[in-house]
Design an enzyme around this catalytic site. Sequence first.
Site, PDB file in Angstrom:
ATOM      1  N   ASP A  69      38.639 -26.550  -2.780  1.00 10.20           N
ATOM      2  CA  ASP A  69      38.943 -25.689  -1.642  1.00 10.20           C
ATOM      3  C   ASP A  69      40.393 -25.241  -1.759  1.00 10.20           C
ATOM      4  OD1 ASP A  69      39.491 -24.492   0.790  1.00 10.20           O
ATOM      5  OD2 ASP A  69      38.462 -26.012   1.980  1.00 10.20           O
ATOM      6  N   ASN A  96      39.382 -16.969  -9.727  1.00 10.76           N
ATOM      7  CA  ASN A  96      38.489 -15.947  -9.193  1.00 10.76           C
ATOM      8  C   ASN A  96      38.363 -16.006  -7.671  1.00 10.76           C
ATOM      9  OD1 ASN A  96      35.951 -14.101  -9.207  1.00 10.76           O
ATOM     10  ND2 ASN A  96      35.217 -16.013  -8.289  1.00 10.76           N
ATOM     11  N   TYR A 173      44.683  -7.773   2.193  1.00 11.11           N
ATOM     12  CA  TYR A 173      44.058  -7.915   0.887  1.00 11.11           C
ATOM     13  C   TYR A 173      44.933  -7.320  -0.211  1.00 11.11           C
ATOM     14  CZ  TYR A 173      40.555  -7.914  -2.802  1.00 11.11           C
ATOM     15  OH  TYR A 173      39.891  -8.134  -3.987  1.00 11.11           O
ATOM     16  N   LYS A 177      46.842  -9.340  -3.424  1.00 11.27           N
ATOM     17  CA  LYS A 177      46.647  -9.068  -4.853  1.00 11.27           C
ATOM     18  C   LYS A 177      47.958  -8.635  -5.515  1.00 11.27           C
ATOM     19  CE  LYS A 177      42.341 -10.188  -5.019  1.00 11.27           C
ATOM     20  NZ  LYS A 177      41.912 -11.414  -5.739  1.00 11.27           N
ATOM     21  N   THR A 208      29.209  -7.120  -4.708  1.00 13.22           N
ATOM     22  CA  THR A 208      29.150  -8.546  -4.363  1.00 13.22           C
ATOM     23  C   THR A 208      29.254  -8.677  -2.849  1.00 13.22           C
ATOM     24  OG1 THR A 208      31.561  -8.855  -4.438  1.00 13.22           O
ATOM     25  CG2 THR A 208      30.347  -9.149  -6.508  1.00 13.22           C
TER      26      THR A 208
END
Length: 250
Positions: A69, A96, A173, A177, A208
Amino acid sequence: MHDKVHQAGVTERVALVTGANKGIGLEIARQLARAGVIVLLGARDRGRASAAVHALAQQGLTAQAVQLDLEDEASIAAAAASIAAEHGRLDILVNNAGIVDAEDGPPSAASIAAVRKIVNTNFVGTLAVTQAMLPLLRRSPAARIVNLSSSLGSLTLNGDPSSPYYSARLIGYNASKAALNMLTVQLAEELRDTPIVVTSVSPGYVKTDLTGHQGFLTAEDGARLPVQHALRGADAVSGRFVEASGDTPW
């Protein structure tokens, strides 16, 4: 501690893939297993990790479940200890695991709680995993770290009105990144006198759960480039940010 050895006498590589119970992560695990790599399938939920291992076994592929986790440093430390005890080293780390949040959005409107959670998982959690695994990666003759990034993390593309990513204003987000890319840059520099190669890879817009299945690529397609860099040999160059079409501007 033990090493599995091919008939030719070459020691098999050991890979940890985080967030590998579904989506791109599971497909990366599948492709690495097909390439003869010992795959450690990391997931927050031990049951989901075991189910993914079983799914791979039905295809004749072997993997091991690892409870991991990114928001729980104790679970990260336990995972590193178990890998050290079982394998003695790590040859490949594929970072990932990552999340999105429906409350994310432009800087003026994004939920601060959502942004904090995204950055804490996608960047801080990945940093924690990487730190914990580095002693094991240093024991490999040619370790590879692959950070699953996104073109949304490119400051250049975010600031270019002609870019298709220009209007995708998800401050949490995108910032997570961009921070992950900073990890790639700084880690590559810190490790430049070692055989460890660090790469940021943008897999593309993949169908996904993360994208609400709105992408252009299948998980199988999206996994190919990360796997290619995970398995890259002596020609690997550290500190790159790449997508299928080539190098991506930071």
